[in-house]
Write an enzyme that holds these catalytic residues in place. Structure first.
Site, PDB file in Angstrom:
ATOM      1  N   TYR A 159      16.613  30.453   4.278  1.00  0.00           N
ATOM      2  CA  TYR A 159      15.425  31.156   4.789  1.00  0.00           C
ATOM      3  C   TYR A 159      15.500  31.344   6.287  1.00  0.00           C
ATOM      4  O   TYR A 159      15.887  30.423   7.016  1.00  0.00           O
ATOM      5  CB  TYR A 159      14.153  30.374   4.465  1.00  0.00           C
ATOM      6  CG  TYR A 159      13.730  30.422   3.020  1.00  0.00           C
ATOM      7  CD1 TYR A 159      13.398  31.631   2.412  1.00  0.00           C
ATOM      8  CD2 TYR A 159      13.644  29.247   2.280  1.00  0.00           C
ATOM      9  CE1 TYR A 159      12.989  31.667   1.085  1.00  0.00           C
ATOM     10  CE2 TYR A 159      13.231  29.277   0.952  1.00  0.00           C
ATOM     11  CZ  TYR A 159      12.904  30.492   0.356  1.00  0.00           C
ATOM     12  OH  TYR A 159      12.508  30.508  -0.937  1.00  0.00           O
ATOM     13  N   MET A 183      12.106  24.197  -0.454  1.00  0.00           N
ATOM     14  CA  MET A 183      11.289  23.287  -1.264  1.00  0.00           C
ATOM     15  C   MET A 183      12.150  22.400  -2.160  1.00  0.00           C
ATOM     16  O   MET A 183      11.898  21.205  -2.314  1.00  0.00           O
ATOM     17  CB  MET A 183      10.309  24.087  -2.118  1.00  0.00           C
ATOM     18  CG  MET A 183       9.330  23.187  -2.877  1.00  0.00           C
ATOM     19  SD  MET A 183       8.217  24.106  -3.945  1.00  0.00           S
ATOM     20  CE  MET A 183       7.203  24.963  -2.756  1.00  0.00           C
ATOM     21  N   LYS A 230       0.843  -1.208   0.000  1.00  0.00           N
ATOM     22  CA  LYS A 230       0.000   0.000   0.000  1.00  0.00           C
ATOM     23  C   LYS A 230       0.878   1.258   0.000  1.00  0.00           C
ATOM     24  O   LYS A 230       2.090   1.177   0.209  1.00  0.00           O
ATOM     25  CB  LYS A 230      -0.899  -0.014   1.238  1.00  0.00           C
ATOM     26  CG  LYS A 230      -0.117   0.026   2.537  1.00  0.00           C
ATOM     27  CD  LYS A 230      -1.001  -0.243   3.744  1.00  0.00           C
ATOM     28  CE  LYS A 230      -0.170  -0.278   5.002  1.00  0.00           C
ATOM     29  NZ  LYS A 230      -0.956  -0.623   6.189  1.00  0.00           N
ATOM     30  N   ARG A 233      -9.790   0.006  15.780  1.00  0.00           N
ATOM     31  CA  ARG A 233      -9.782   0.784  14.552  1.00  0.00           C
ATOM     32  C   ARG A 233     -10.809   0.142  13.619  1.00  0.00           C
ATOM     33  O   ARG A 233     -11.918   0.627  13.510  1.00  0.00           O
ATOM     34  CB  ARG A 233      -8.358   0.803  13.964  1.00  0.00           C
ATOM     35  CG  ARG A 233      -8.113   1.912  12.980  1.00  0.00           C
ATOM     36  CD  ARG A 233      -6.664   1.984  12.551  1.00  0.00           C
ATOM     37  NE  ARG A 233      -6.175   0.759  11.933  1.00  0.00           N
ATOM     38  CZ  ARG A 233      -4.967   0.596  11.435  1.00  0.00           C
ATOM     39  NH1 ARG A 233      -4.087   1.590  11.482  1.00  0.00           N
ATOM     40  NH2 ARG A 233      -4.591  -0.542  10.880  1.00  0.00           N
TER      41      ARG A 233
HETATM   42  C1  LIG Z   1      -0.005  -1.613   6.746  1.00  0.00           C
HETATM   43  C2  LIG Z   1      -0.502  -2.894   7.285  1.00  0.00           C
HETATM   44  C3  LIG Z   1       0.372  -3.973   7.501  1.00  0.00           C
HETATM   45  C4  LIG Z   1       1.878  -3.852   7.354  1.00  0.00           C
HETATM   46  O1  LIG Z   1       2.406  -3.251   8.511  1.00  0.00           O
HETATM   47  P1  LIG Z   1       3.998  -3.050   8.716  1.00  0.00           P
HETATM   48  O2  LIG Z   1       4.102  -2.468  10.077  1.00  0.00           O
HETATM   49  O3  LIG Z   1       4.434  -2.095   7.653  1.00  0.00           O
HETATM   50  O4  LIG Z   1       4.625  -4.379   8.573  1.00  0.00           O
HETATM   51  C5  LIG Z   1      -0.168  -5.178   7.895  1.00  0.00           C
HETATM   52  N1  LIG Z   1      -1.501  -5.317   8.081  1.00  0.00           N
HETATM   53  C6  LIG Z   1      -2.372  -4.303   7.906  1.00  0.00           C
HETATM   54  C7  LIG Z   1      -3.824  -4.513   8.139  1.00  0.00           C
HETATM   55  C8  LIG Z   1      -1.905  -3.059   7.516  1.00  0.00           C
HETATM   56  O5  LIG Z   1      -2.757  -2.047   7.349  1.00  0.00           O
END
Ligand SMILES: *Cc1c(COP(=O)(O)O)cnc(C)c1O
Length: 327
Positions: free
Chosen positions: A225, A273, A5, A100
């Site tokens: 800056y 930037m 992701k 969550r």
């Molecule tokens: C992002 C995520 C992971 C991976 O977590 P890491 O700490 O990057 O290994 C695993 N399970 C779920 C549900 C996640 O959202």
């Protein structure tokens, strides 16, 4: 299940999906990410970690052949209303303490019975939960979460997945049938006091640029800056072509480590930037020299500590204009 992701934690979604094509499954958070992975020709089983929220998204998920995480009553209703021929492989997500996403532990038996009766659900739904504090040694919450999960897995006989990177490394009992590493796949450590190296991991990402100018300052002159850094004695400053527009955090302060030609140097003054200034007084530096902001030779975990954040945020924050070079 390789978690890719957030643009594969900043490493590039498509090249990472192609590199990890042989995994038993890939996981993304959003439908748009899944679409990108499928359009790249990757046929690996692909799990949508947040599931779908509308019937249009269900249609798309079926077209893309996705596995769905199901964590809410609304998603059960979507499955119940599904009239297509596709059968969804699903992961029933239970909230064992993260608070969550997921069904409550007390609801699980009823949810499990319902999913097993739905025509839209493929045989053998699976169990998933997520650990809230697996990066803390001796976490009481993790122990409790694992215990709750273990009970439900035994009762249902389902294949299960419990562990992210921290769970996988630190909690043997969390390994179960499937593991879901994200951060560690890219060579980083989920633990605040460690770097990937200490787990035998190498960083996949090295963020690098080059010096585009070098200038000499007289004692008392300032840089950048806000004139936030002043040379106490004559100094030589290298200007490197990277800044917060690339995802190098603006709030990193003077003294943050960088490497110039593999030698230690320090950030001075504010991050702009497109540019930063580096004190190269002690080095023999010239325009064109390589500057490493993190990665090989300089753990991103160390820079994250300087930024008051975690390595996840730094690598995910890499912006679109940074070219990814897959050497
Ligand atoms: C992002 C995520 C992971 C991976 O977590 P890491 O700490 O990057 O290994 C695993 N399970 C779920 C549900 C996640 O959202």
């Amino acid at each position: 299940m390789a978690v890719i992701k957030a643009n594969a934690y900043g490493h590039g979604l498509v090249p990472t999906a192609l590199a990890l094509e042989a995994a038993d499954a890939l996981a993304v958070a959003r439908l748009a990410e899944a679409l990108t992975v499928r359009e790249a020709g990757v046929r690996t089983p692909l799990v949508l970690l947040e599931g779908v929220f509308t019937s249009e998204e269900m249609d798309a998920a079926a077209r893309l052949g996705l596995q769905l995480v199901v964590h809410s009553p609304g998603q059960l209703d979507l499955l119940a209303a599904w009239s297509g021929s596709y059968r969804f492989s699903i992961w029933v997500k239970v909230d064992t303490g993260m608070n969550r996403l997921g069904f409550r532990v007390e609801e699980f038996a009823a949810v499990w019975e319902r999913v097993n009766s739905l025509r839209s659900v493929a045989a053998r739904p699976r169990f998933m939960t997520h650990l809230a504090a697996a990066d803390e040694p001796d976490s009481e919450l993790t122990r409790l979460q694992l215990e709750r999960a273990r009970r439900l897995i035994t009762a249902s006989g389902a294949e299960a997945s419990l562990a992210n990177s921290a769970g996988l490394i630190a909690w043997r009992e969390a390994r179960a049938d499937w593991v879901r590493p994200g951060l560690m796949l890219y060579g980083m450590s989920p633990f605040a006091d460690r770097a990937g190296r200490q787990h035998g991991l190498e960083p996949a990402m090295t963020l690098r640029t080059q010096l585009i100018a070098v200038r000499d300052l007289a004692a008392g002159e300032t840089v950048g800056y806000g004139a936030s850094w002043r040379a106490e004695r004559p100094a030589r400053i290298g200007i490197a072509a990277i800044g917060y527009g690339d995802g190098y955090p603006r709030h990193l302060g003077s003294g943050t480590p960088v490497l110039v030609n593999d030698r230690s140097a320090a950030l001075v003054g504010r991050v702009s930037m497109d540019m930063i200034a580096v004190d190269v007084t002690a080095l023999d530096a010239a325009p064109g020299d390589e500057v490493v902001l993190w990665g090989r030779g300089l753990p991103v975990e160390r820079v994250a500590a300087c930024a008051g954040t975690i390595p996840y945020e730094l690598v995910c924050g890499i912006s679109q204009r940074v070219a990814i070079d897959w050497r």
